[in-house]
Design a protein around this motif. Structure first.
Motif, PDB file in Angstrom:
ATOM      1  N   GLY A 176       0.785  -1.231   0.000  1.00  0.00           N
ATOM      2  CA  GLY A 176       0.000   0.000   0.000  1.00  0.00           C
ATOM      3  C   GLY A 176       0.814   1.277   0.000  1.00  0.00           C
ATOM      4  O   GLY A 176       0.282   2.355  -0.223  1.00  0.00           O
ATOM      5  N   GLY A 177       2.101   1.164   0.283  1.00  0.00           N
ATOM      6  CA  GLY A 177       2.953   2.337   0.279  1.00  0.00           C
ATOM      7  C   GLY A 177       2.896   3.170   1.551  1.00  0.00           C
ATOM      8  O   GLY A 177       3.536   4.215   1.642  1.00  0.00           O
ATOM      9  N   ARG A 178       2.154   2.725   2.538  1.00  0.00           N
ATOM     10  CA  ARG A 178       2.034   3.457   3.801  1.00  0.00           C
ATOM     11  C   ARG A 178       3.385   3.543   4.495  1.00  0.00           C
ATOM     12  O   ARG A 178       4.117   2.557   4.587  1.00  0.00           O
ATOM     13  CB  ARG A 178       1.039   2.724   4.694  1.00  0.00           C
ATOM     14  CG  ARG A 178       0.830   3.347   6.019  1.00  0.00           C
ATOM     15  CD  ARG A 178      -0.253   2.590   6.763  1.00  0.00           C
ATOM     16  NE  ARG A 178      -0.269   2.999   8.134  1.00  0.00           N
ATOM     17  CZ  ARG A 178      -0.766   2.280   9.102  1.00  0.00           C
ATOM     18  NH1 ARG A 178      -1.316   1.115   8.852  1.00  0.00           N
ATOM     19  NH2 ARG A 178      -0.753   2.713  10.328  1.00  0.00           N
ATOM     20  N   THR A 179       3.726   4.716   5.000  1.00  0.00           N
ATOM     21  CA  THR A 179       4.993   4.909   5.691  1.00  0.00           C
ATOM     22  C   THR A 179       4.797   4.726   7.187  1.00  0.00           C
ATOM     23  O   THR A 179       3.967   5.391   7.801  1.00  0.00           O
ATOM     24  CB  THR A 179       5.556   6.312   5.401  1.00  0.00           C
ATOM     25  OG1 THR A 179       5.742   6.439   3.990  1.00  0.00           O
ATOM     26  CG2 THR A 179       6.874   6.537   6.116  1.00  0.00           C
ATOM     27  N   PHE A 180       5.583   3.823   7.776  1.00  0.00           N
ATOM     28  CA  PHE A 180       5.541   3.584   9.217  1.00  0.00           C
ATOM     29  C   PHE A 180       6.594   4.413   9.945  1.00  0.00           C
ATOM     30  O   PHE A 180       6.373   4.873  11.049  1.00  0.00           O
ATOM     31  CB  PHE A 180       5.768   2.104   9.526  1.00  0.00           C
ATOM     32  CG  PHE A 180       4.716   1.191   8.968  1.00  0.00           C
ATOM     33  CD1 PHE A 180       3.416   1.220   9.443  1.00  0.00           C
ATOM     34  CD2 PHE A 180       5.019   0.310   7.944  1.00  0.00           C
ATOM     35  CE1 PHE A 180       2.438   0.382   8.925  1.00  0.00           C
ATOM     36  CE2 PHE A 180       4.057  -0.541   7.425  1.00  0.00           C
ATOM     37  CZ  PHE A 180       2.760  -0.505   7.914  1.00  0.00           C
ATOM     38  N   ILE A 181       7.773   4.573   9.316  1.00  0.00           N
ATOM     39  CA  ILE A 181       8.860   5.322   9.923  1.00  0.00           C
ATOM     40  C   ILE A 181       9.518   6.174   8.843  1.00  0.00           C
ATOM     41  O   ILE A 181       9.799   5.683   7.749  1.00  0.00           O
ATOM     42  CB  ILE A 181       9.909   4.380  10.552  1.00  0.00           C
ATOM     43  CG1 ILE A 181       9.276   3.574  11.685  1.00  0.00           C
ATOM     44  CG2 ILE A 181      11.122   5.169  11.042  1.00  0.00           C
ATOM     45  CD1 ILE A 181      10.128   2.451  12.193  1.00  0.00           C
ATOM     46  N   ASP A 182       9.760   7.446   9.165  1.00  0.00           N
ATOM     47  CA  ASP A 182      10.453   8.363   8.265  1.00  0.00           C
ATOM     48  C   ASP A 182      11.364   9.227   9.126  1.00  0.00           C
ATOM     49  O   ASP A 182      10.900  10.166   9.787  1.00  0.00           O
ATOM     50  CB  ASP A 182       9.451   9.229   7.504  1.00  0.00           C
ATOM     51  CG  ASP A 182      10.101  10.217   6.553  1.00  0.00           C
ATOM     52  OD1 ASP A 182      11.321  10.439   6.643  1.00  0.00           O
ATOM     53  OD2 ASP A 182       9.364  10.790   5.727  1.00  0.00           O
ATOM     54  N   THR A 183      12.654   8.925   9.130  1.00  0.00           N
ATOM     55  CA  THR A 183      13.579   9.660   9.981  1.00  0.00           C
ATOM     56  C   THR A 183      13.827  11.082   9.481  1.00  0.00           C
ATOM     57  O   THR A 183      14.439  11.876  10.191  1.00  0.00           O
ATOM     58  CB  THR A 183      14.930   8.927  10.138  1.00  0.00           C
ATOM     59  OG1 THR A 183      15.573   8.845   8.860  1.00  0.00           O
ATOM     60  CG2 THR A 183      14.730   7.542  10.731  1.00  0.00           C
ATOM     61  N   GLY A 184      13.329  11.398   8.294  1.00  0.00           N
ATOM     62  CA  GLY A 184      13.403  12.771   7.814  1.00  0.00           C
ATOM     63  C   GLY A 184      12.378  13.659   8.493  1.00  0.00           C
ATOM     64  O   GLY A 184      12.502  14.882   8.508  1.00  0.00           O
ATOM     65  N   LYS A 185      11.360  13.051   9.070  1.00  0.00           N
ATOM     66  CA  LYS A 185      10.295  13.804   9.739  1.00  0.00           C
ATOM     67  C   LYS A 185      10.330  13.679  11.260  1.00  0.00           C
ATOM     68  O   LYS A 185       9.746  14.490  11.957  1.00  0.00           O
ATOM     69  CB  LYS A 185       8.933  13.334   9.222  1.00  0.00           C
ATOM     70  CG  LYS A 185       8.731  13.654   7.755  1.00  0.00           C
ATOM     71  CD  LYS A 185       7.369  13.225   7.290  1.00  0.00           C
ATOM     72  CE  LYS A 185       7.183  13.589   5.817  1.00  0.00           C
ATOM     73  NZ  LYS A 185       5.905  13.132   5.307  1.00  0.00           N
ATOM     74  N   GLU A 186      10.964  12.619  11.759  1.00  0.00           N
ATOM     75  CA  GLU A 186      11.062  12.424  13.204  1.00  0.00           C
ATOM     76  C   GLU A 186      12.321  11.622  13.521  1.00  0.00           C
ATOM     77  O   GLU A 186      12.743  10.779  12.738  1.00  0.00           O
ATOM     78  CB  GLU A 186       9.834  11.693  13.746  1.00  0.00           C
ATOM     79  CG  GLU A 186       9.683  10.287  13.213  1.00  0.00           C
ATOM     80  CD  GLU A 186       8.487   9.560  13.773  1.00  0.00           C
ATOM     81  OE1 GLU A 186       8.292   9.567  14.985  1.00  0.00           O
ATOM     82  OE2 GLU A 186       7.767   8.983  12.966  1.00  0.00           O
ATOM     83  N   ALA A 187      12.899  11.904  14.639  1.00  0.00           N
ATOM     84  CA  ALA A 187      14.124  11.221  15.047  1.00  0.00           C
ATOM     85  C   ALA A 187      13.811   9.809  15.530  1.00  0.00           C
ATOM     86  O   ALA A 187      13.026   9.633  16.449  1.00  0.00           O
ATOM     87  CB  ALA A 187      14.827  12.008  16.133  1.00  0.00           C
ATOM     88  N   VAL A 188      14.403   8.842  14.873  1.00  0.00           N
ATOM     89  CA  VAL A 188      14.343   7.450  15.302  1.00  0.00           C
ATOM     90  C   VAL A 188      15.766   6.914  15.191  1.00  0.00           C
ATOM     91  O   VAL A 188      16.343   6.909  14.101  1.00  0.00           O
ATOM     92  CB  VAL A 188      13.393   6.600  14.420  1.00  0.00           C
ATOM     93  CG1 VAL A 188      13.449   5.134  14.816  1.00  0.00           C
ATOM     94  CG2 VAL A 188      11.957   7.117  14.497  1.00  0.00           C
TER      95      VAL A 188
END
Length: 110
Positions: free
Chosen positions: A12-24
């Motif tokens: 589906g292309g859903r993003t679970f984690i994006d370190t460009g938007k939040e620090a992980v």
């Protein structure tokens, strides 16, 4: 070098984690013929959602260096394993294959 990690649902292309938007915090390490990602995640709802789709995940790294085109590395998870250790808050994703390319080279041909 700036690096962004994405964990996405392959279908589906859903993003679970994006370190460009939040620090992980994450670590990438070789594991024989595979690649192991270790991510620190404490949000129970997010982990549950990732684990629900663990057989349908892709991981992407975008590497940006000054004056050079962005390199995109696509890791296909396939059948994992994908595990979560609640005590340490660590999600482990094993990727089976890796494709590295420069997106700018493809968009010029469209």
């Amino acid at each position: 070098m700036k690096e962004t990690l994405l964990v996405k649902h392959a279908v589906g292309g859903r993003t679970f984690i994006d370190t460009g938007k939040e620090a992980v915090a994450y670590v990438l390490e070789p594991a024989g013929e595979r690649v192991r990602f270790r991510l620190n995640i404490s949000e129970r709802a997010r982990v549950e959602e990732i684990m629900k789709w663990k057989d349908e995940l892709n991981v992407f790294l975008f590497q940006e260096k000054d004056g050079q085109p962005t390199i995109k590395i696509w890791f296909y998870v396939k059948d994992g394993p994908v595990t979560y250790d609640a005590a340490s808050g660590q999600l482990t994703i094993m990727a089976h294959s890796r494709i590295e390319y420069i997106p700018d080279h493809f968009s010029a041909h469209l």
